[in-house]
Structure formats: structure tokens, C-alpha cells
Design a protein around this motif. Structure first.
Motif, PDB file in Angstrom:
ATOM      1  N   GLY A 159     -44.983  58.431 -23.176  1.00 39.89           N
ATOM      2  CA  GLY A 159     -43.766  59.086 -22.405  1.00 39.89           C
ATOM      3  C   GLY A 159     -43.443  58.542 -21.050  1.00 39.89           C
ATOM      4  O   GLY A 159     -44.174  57.718 -20.451  1.00 39.89           O
ATOM      5  N   LEU A 160     -42.466  58.768 -20.747  1.00 39.47           N
ATOM      6  CA  LEU A 160     -41.839  58.383 -19.218  1.00 39.47           C
ATOM      7  C   LEU A 160     -42.536  59.046 -18.311  1.00 39.47           C
ATOM      8  O   LEU A 160     -43.000  60.252 -18.435  1.00 39.47           O
ATOM      9  CB  LEU A 160     -40.358  59.018 -19.379  1.00 39.47           C
ATOM     10  N   VAL A 161     -42.976  58.184 -17.278  1.00 36.70           N
ATOM     11  CA  VAL A 161     -43.809  58.619 -16.238  1.00 36.70           C
ATOM     12  C   VAL A 161     -42.900  59.295 -15.102  1.00 36.70           C
ATOM     13  O   VAL A 161     -41.908  58.642 -14.811  1.00 36.70           O
ATOM     14  CB  VAL A 161     -44.854  57.471 -15.682  1.00 36.70           C
ATOM     15  N   VAL A 162     -43.071  60.395 -14.859  1.00 34.19           N
ATOM     16  CA  VAL A 162     -42.178  61.243 -13.807  1.00 34.19           C
ATOM     17  C   VAL A 162     -42.974  61.455 -12.433  1.00 34.19           C
ATOM     18  O   VAL A 162     -44.023  61.751 -12.264  1.00 34.19           O
ATOM     19  CB  VAL A 162     -41.597  62.487 -14.591  1.00 34.19           C
ATOM     20  N   SER A 163     -42.245  61.264 -11.493  1.00 33.40           N
ATOM     21  CA  SER A 163     -42.706  61.548  -9.998  1.00 33.40           C
ATOM     22  C   SER A 163     -41.638  61.489  -9.058  1.00 33.40           C
ATOM     23  O   SER A 163     -40.599  60.999  -9.117  1.00 33.40           O
ATOM     24  CB  SER A 163     -43.520  60.388  -9.449  1.00 33.40           C
ATOM     25  N   ASP A 164     -41.863  62.525  -8.012  1.00 35.01           N
ATOM     26  CA  ASP A 164     -40.646  62.570  -7.342  1.00 35.01           C
ATOM     27  C   ASP A 164     -41.258  62.770  -5.458  1.00 35.01           C
ATOM     28  O   ASP A 164     -40.545  63.052  -4.854  1.00 35.01           O
ATOM     29  CB  ASP A 164     -39.800  63.884  -7.297  1.00 35.01           C
ATOM     30  N   ALA A 198     -45.649  61.909 -25.008  1.00 32.05           N
ATOM     31  CA  ALA A 198     -46.590  62.607 -24.052  1.00 32.05           C
ATOM     32  C   ALA A 198     -45.646  62.822 -22.957  1.00 32.05           C
ATOM     33  O   ALA A 198     -45.391  61.813 -22.078  1.00 32.05           O
ATOM     34  CB  ALA A 198     -47.805  61.749 -23.773  1.00 32.05           C
ATOM     35  N   VAL A 199     -45.559  63.910 -22.565  1.00 37.26           N
ATOM     36  CA  VAL A 199     -44.929  64.368 -21.226  1.00 37.26           C
ATOM     37  C   VAL A 199     -46.022  63.779 -20.122  1.00 37.26           C
ATOM     38  O   VAL A 199     -47.370  64.231 -20.047  1.00 37.26           O
ATOM     39  CB  VAL A 199     -44.760  65.898 -20.760  1.00 37.26           C
ATOM     40  N   THR A 200     -45.521  63.089 -19.209  1.00 33.30           N
ATOM     41  CA  THR A 200     -46.245  62.364 -18.286  1.00 33.30           C
ATOM     42  C   THR A 200     -46.217  62.536 -16.794  1.00 33.30           C
ATOM     43  O   THR A 200     -45.647  61.553 -16.120  1.00 33.30           O
ATOM     44  CB  THR A 200     -46.552  60.636 -18.554  1.00 33.30           C
ATOM     45  N   PRO A 201     -46.682  63.603 -16.103  1.00 32.83           N
ATOM     46  CA  PRO A 201     -46.477  63.512 -14.579  1.00 32.83           C
ATOM     47  C   PRO A 201     -47.517  62.430 -14.133  1.00 32.83           C
ATOM     48  O   PRO A 201     -48.785  62.668 -14.540  1.00 32.83           O
ATOM     49  CB  PRO A 201     -46.823  64.779 -14.107  1.00 32.83           C
ATOM     50  N   ARG A 202     -47.415  61.432 -13.328  1.00 32.29           N
ATOM     51  CA  ARG A 202     -48.121  60.550 -12.831  1.00 32.29           C
ATOM     52  C   ARG A 202     -49.427  61.134 -12.372  1.00 32.29           C
ATOM     53  O   ARG A 202     -50.529  60.647 -12.859  1.00 32.29           O
ATOM     54  CB  ARG A 202     -47.667  59.573 -11.903  1.00 32.29           C
ATOM     55  N   PHE A 203     -49.561  61.887 -11.456  1.00 30.59           N
ATOM     56  CA  PHE A 203     -50.500  62.781 -11.036  1.00 30.59           C
ATOM     57  C   PHE A 203     -49.945  63.767  -9.975  1.00 30.59           C
ATOM     58  O   PHE A 203     -48.945  63.752  -9.291  1.00 30.59           O
ATOM     59  CB  PHE A 203     -51.738  62.119 -10.488  1.00 30.59           C
ATOM     60  N   THR A 228     -50.229  63.974 -20.626  1.00 29.88           N
ATOM     61  CA  THR A 228     -51.308  63.274 -20.088  1.00 29.88           C
ATOM     62  C   THR A 228     -50.979  63.028 -18.490  1.00 29.88           C
ATOM     63  O   THR A 228     -49.894  62.997 -18.119  1.00 29.88           O
ATOM     64  CB  THR A 228     -51.394  61.905 -20.736  1.00 29.88           C
ATOM     65  N   SER A 229     -52.300  62.904 -17.833  1.00 30.28           N
ATOM     66  CA  SER A 229     -52.037  62.747 -16.401  1.00 30.28           C
ATOM     67  C   SER A 229     -53.417  62.223 -16.015  1.00 30.28           C
ATOM     68  O   SER A 229     -54.251  61.898 -16.620  1.00 30.28           O
ATOM     69  CB  SER A 229     -51.534  63.926 -15.448  1.00 30.28           C
ATOM     70  N   HIS A 230     -53.557  62.120 -14.705  1.00 29.62           N
ATOM     71  CA  HIS A 230     -54.989  61.779 -13.911  1.00 29.62           C
ATOM     72  C   HIS A 230     -55.485  62.949 -13.428  1.00 29.62           C
ATOM     73  O   HIS A 230     -54.809  63.925 -12.954  1.00 29.62           O
ATOM     74  CB  HIS A 230     -54.657  60.618 -12.858  1.00 29.62           C
ATOM     75  N   LEU A 231     -56.842  63.165 -13.172  1.00 26.95           N
ATOM     76  CA  LEU A 231     -57.460  64.240 -12.731  1.00 26.95           C
ATOM     77  C   LEU A 231     -58.872  63.729 -11.838  1.00 26.95           C
ATOM     78  O   LEU A 231     -59.556  62.920 -12.847  1.00 26.95           O
ATOM     79  CB  LEU A 231     -57.883  65.096 -14.162  1.00 26.95           C
ATOM     80  N   ASN A 232     -59.021  64.220 -10.773  1.00 26.36           N
ATOM     81  CA  ASN A 232     -60.405  63.788 -10.179  1.00 26.36           C
ATOM     82  C   ASN A 232     -60.971  62.576 -10.125  1.00 26.36           C
ATOM     83  O   ASN A 232     -62.148  62.271 -10.668  1.00 26.36           O
ATOM     84  CB  ASN A 232     -61.341  64.843 -10.931  1.00 26.36           C
ATOM     85  N   GLU A 233     -59.996  61.569  -9.615  1.00 29.72           N
ATOM     86  CA  GLU A 233     -60.622  60.192  -9.906  1.00 29.72           C
ATOM     87  C   GLU A 233     -61.322  59.670  -8.686  1.00 29.72           C
ATOM     88  O   GLU A 233     -62.163  58.905  -8.830  1.00 29.72           O
ATOM     89  CB  GLU A 233     -59.265  59.419 -10.193  1.00 29.72           C
ATOM     90  N   SER A 265     -53.471  68.153 -24.194  1.00 31.56           N
ATOM     91  CA  SER A 265     -53.566  67.421 -22.717  1.00 31.56           C
ATOM     92  C   SER A 265     -54.859  66.556 -22.718  1.00 31.56           C
ATOM     93  O   SER A 265     -55.911  66.991 -23.157  1.00 31.56           O
ATOM     94  CB  SER A 265     -53.820  68.567 -21.746  1.00 31.56           C
ATOM     95  N   VAL A 266     -54.382  65.489 -22.217  1.00 30.50           N
ATOM     96  CA  VAL A 266     -55.503  64.435 -22.027  1.00 30.50           C
ATOM     97  C   VAL A 266     -55.529  63.923 -20.677  1.00 30.50           C
ATOM     98  O   VAL A 266     -54.369  63.389 -20.073  1.00 30.50           O
ATOM     99  CB  VAL A 266     -55.327  62.967 -22.918  1.00 30.50           C
TER     100      VAL A 266
END
Ligand SMILES: [Zn+2]
Length: 455
Positions: A159-164, A198-203, A228-233, A265-266
Motif C-alpha cells: 500500500g501507499l506509505v503515508v506520513s505528514d 495494506a494501509v501503511t503509516p510509515r511509523f 503494516t508499520s514499524h514498531l520498537n525498532e 496487522s503486521v
């Protein structure tokens, strides 16, 4: 017409973390995989048995090759192929100096199309038939990824990665624009053939609450959408998230608050999970993409595998290119093995665990456990034929392999893309190496000695 592929066959129809490694691995040294014209597996077992049950089937002789299920990559960034190998940095510096500028180049749709072709063919040539792909920040670039995945025939969720906020200005969109662009892509691509959205907020670090709220709305926009997104990296990333969301209990809470944590969710990494987060991930039935190469490359830390197992959190493998060191899930499995071996108090995992993590664990995270992940009858004929170059190290090791488990361990240690001879999805060829597959029985070069059907 039914097709039988004759090869040495290895798969994990049972979970080695639950069943034990010895019971998880099923191997046939002279095996047969039969599938029908619809691409569904009808039999998998000793070749002689499969042959006698299907006397009219066409036989493809690949008895000099090893056949495994199609591999599943749970976390890989399509726009990051060009930054593989950018050494000497940890996450936030690596993003700012190398990776985000490269991702901004995908504003040029012609360049994005070139990257998409390289990326999708790279997955196939590494034996990856299914992937959860972290997309681009640009809708047109995301469009080219879906189009290329459809043309190639792979099972891609993306999916498109979204961030603002907090990235580069070129990569930011307003929540309104993110909603409109994502909706258009969902309508066009979600559920089309083997593609899903997949809805994809970058983090959380790059999203305002308004953007995360939009993501929560999008996840409910159609049946079967993923998140999908990132978590606790990385510790600095976790600290920054805590400062941006002062009300949050922890990192996971910033996603939970907006309805982003559930069965579909992954989250990538989860290297620094708290006990509470693990409990809540398990309760929500969410999944983790474990990316050991990336975690080492960016000095993020060592994945607490034992704690995820104990908490009952589902996890599979992700290559996380471009912080990851390549698209091979064999390489990624070896890295998972390395880091768990050196982790003090860590558990020992073996070849069957690695194959499970690279196949069925990923399939399960993506809700595809009834469709792919092993070679049981009824599943789709997604498989990889591995044929190491003659005279090379892996070839020599396999010729002297004492057991199926040893063969599998050697594959994870030494097999890379030059060993991938052919890849099929639902029986359709999605990759073939230049070296044509031998079709005559006399072409057999390597065959395991006669042995019990399961070793
Ligand atoms: Zn990532």
C-alpha cells in the motif's frame, strides 16, 4: 492434466515451535508433488506412490533439485533496493541521509517503474512468491508496483506509505490527500487477482494523530484490508515516539489508540518490546515481521524470540531491504539462526524452524495459511526448485548430506539466488533461471540415496 514434479522435497506441515523439529519437517528424498490444471496440489509424497496414484500425469523430472514451498517475506521495502549496503549508521541517521532521499526519487514515475521491475523480479529470483511489501510515498509509484506484481504473478500485499511529519517535505502529504489517494488505490487493486492492499503509516514518528486516525478509517474501508508499520525498532526511535505521544503507555499504544492493531496487522521488528506490549499483541492476534539482518545492520538489537514465543505472538521473517542485506529468505533464516545462537539465554533453533518461519509462519500472518505455506493437498502449488551450480560449495555439501535436516541446514547456510532454478505460483512459472530445467530423466545429476520416505 495433472503434473507431477519429481524432486527431493522438503516442507514443514507442522509448527516446529509446537511440535518439535523432528515432527515438523517432512522430507521425501525421491519425492513427487502432483498438482492439477487449476494449480491445486493433489498429492505430495514418495514419487513412486504419487506416480502410481496418478498414472496419466505428466512428469517433470527435477530429481537433481530440491523442492521447497514458495517463500514468504513479511517485510521488504520496494523503494530501497538502491540503498542496500549503506553501512556505518543507525536507524534515524540512515533514514535521513541515505534512505529518505532515495525514496524521494520515486516521485519520478519512470524511475519508480524501473525500480518496481527490479524489485519484483528480485523477489521471484530469490524464491519469494508471497510478500508484504512496504510501498512508496507516491501514488503513481505505488501504482507501478501493483502493476508489476500483477504482471509477474506474485502474491503481493502492499500500500501507499503515508506520513505528514518528521521525514522530508517531499514525502509528506496531508491526511486528506493520504485518504483520497489510498482509497483510489484500494478500489483499483485490493482483491484483484493475487494482490491485496495494506494501509501503511510509515511509523508513529512520522504521523500526526490526524494521520493515524485516517489510517484507522481506511482499514475499515473494505473487507480484508491489512495494516503494516514499524514498531520498537531502535531506542532513539522509541524515545522520540514517547515524546510525540505523551499520553501513550508505550509505542504499541500509539497504534492501538487509532484501531490499527488486529488480526490483519503486521508490525516490523519489535526488538525492544515490553511485556505489556507482547501481551496485547497476542490478545489482538497481530503479527510481527522479524528482520534479523536489518536489526544487526542498523545496530537495532537482537529480537527477543523466546519472549515472543512465550507470549504467543505470531511472527515470521522479513528481509527488510534496504536495511536488510538482500532479498534472500535463506540468508535471512541464517541470520535469525546466528543471532538466536549468540543471544545469551536464547533458544536454539534449527533448519525446520527456519523453513517454517520462511513459509507457513508468514502465510499465517497474512491470513493465507489455508492457501500456501506448505505442500499439503488442497493448497496452491507455490514452490521453488533449488539447483546449486555444479562444482560449487553447496553442490558438494548436498552430495554428501547425511539427512534431510542436514540438507535443509546447508540450504539456509549456502543457497542464494544463483541456486534458484525455477519458481511457480499456483503451478504457473514466475521465474526460470537461464539454465534450462532438464526434462529428460537421464539428466539427473544428484540424487539422494534410497532412504525412508521421512527422515
Ligand atoms: Zn522497514
Amino acid at each position: 492434466m495433472t503434473t507431477i514434479v519429481r524432486a527431493q522435497i522438503l516442507h514443514t506441515p507442522r509448527d516446529p515451535f509446537a511440535a518439535g523439529a523432528a515432527d515438523a519437517l517432512e522430507a521425501f528424498s525421491d519425492g513427487g508433488l502432483a498438482y492439477g490444471p487449476d494449480g491445486r496440489i493433489v498429492a505430495c509424497g514418495p514419487f513412486a506412490d504419487v506416480r502410481s496414484a496418478h498414472p496419466d500425469a505428466a512428469v517433470t523430472d527435477a530429481s537433481d533439485a530440491v523442492l521447497v514451498p514458495g517463500l514468504v517475506d513479511l517485510h521488504v521495502h520496494y523503494p530501497q533496493i538502491a540503498v542496500i549496503g549503506a553501512m556505518g549508521m543507525t536507524l534515524l541517521e540512515w533514514l535521513a541521509t541515505r534512505t529518505l532521499p532515495e525514496e524521494a526519487r520515486l516521485a519520478d514515475t519512470a524511475y519508480a517503474a524501473e525500480v518496481a521491475r527490479t524489485f519484483v523480479s528480485g523477489l521471484a529470483r530469490n524464491g519469494t512468491t508471497t510478500a508484504l511489501v512496504f510501498g512508496s510515498h507516491f501514488a503513481d509509484a505505488q501504482e507501478t508496483l501493483f502493476a508489476e506484481a500483477e504482471r509477474a504473478g506474485l502474491r503481493i500485499t502492499s500500500g501507499l506509505v503515508v506520513s505528514d511529519r518528521n521525514l522530508m517535505r517531499e514525502l509528506h502529504v496531508t491526511p486528506e490527500a493520504a485518504y483520497a489517494q489510498s482509497r483510489a488505490l484500494i478500489e483499483r487493486w485490493h482483491g484483484r487477482g493475487r494482490l491485496r492492499y495494506a494501509v501503511t503509516p510509515r511509523f508513529s514518528l512520522s504521523c500526526t494523530e490526524a494521520m493515524l486516525e485516517v489510517c484507522g478509517t481506511l482499514v475499515g474501508a473494505a473487507d480484508g484490508l491489512f495494516l503494516t508499520s514499524h514498531l520498537n525498532e531502535n531506542p532513539a526511535e522509541i524515545q522520540a515516539v514517547a515524546e510525540l505521544f505523551p499520553w501513550s503507555r508505550d509505542y504499541l499504544d500509539t497504534y492501538e489508540r487509532f484501531g490499527l492493531v488486529g488480526r490483519r496487522s503486521v508490525f516490523a521488528h519489535d526488538v525492544h518490546a515490553t511485556g505489556g506490549e507482547l501481551q496485547r499483541l497476542a490478545a489482538a492476534d497481530a503479527s510481527i515481521a522479524h528482520c534479523p539482518s536489518s536489526n544487526a545492520f542498523l545496530a537495532s538489537g537482537i529480537f527477543p524470540m523466546k519472549r515472543h514465543c512465550a507470549a504467543g505472538v505470531r511472527f515470521g521473517l522479513g528481509t527488510d531491504v534496504g536495511a536488510g542485506t538482500g532479498l534472500s529468505l535463506f540468508k535471512e533464516g541464517l541470520m535469525a539462526y546466528h543471532v538466536q545462537m549468540v543471544r545469551e539465554g536464547g533458544e536454539l533453533i534449527g533448519p525446520a524452524h527456519l523453513l517454517w518461519l520462511a513459509t507457513m509462519a508468514g502465510a499465517d500472518a497474512l491470513g493465507l495459511a489455508d492457501e500456501i505455506g506448505d505442500l499439503s493437498p488442497g493448497r496452491s502449488a507455490d514452490y521453488v526448485l533449488l539447483r546449486p551450480p555444479a562444482g560449487g560449495t553447496l553442490d558438494a555439501v548436498l552430495r554428501n548430506s547425511p539427512s534431510a535436516e542436514a540438507t535443509l541446514g546447508a540450504l539456509f547456510t549456502l543457497a542464494r539466488e544463483e541456486c534458484v532454478a525455477e519458481v511457480r505460483v499456483a503451478g504457473e512459472r514466475v521465474f526460470a533461471a537461464d539454465r534450462a530445467m532438464p526434462t529428460a530423466p537421464s539428466a539427473a545429476r544428484f540424487r539422494a540415496p534410497p532412504a525412508p520416505s521421512r527422515r
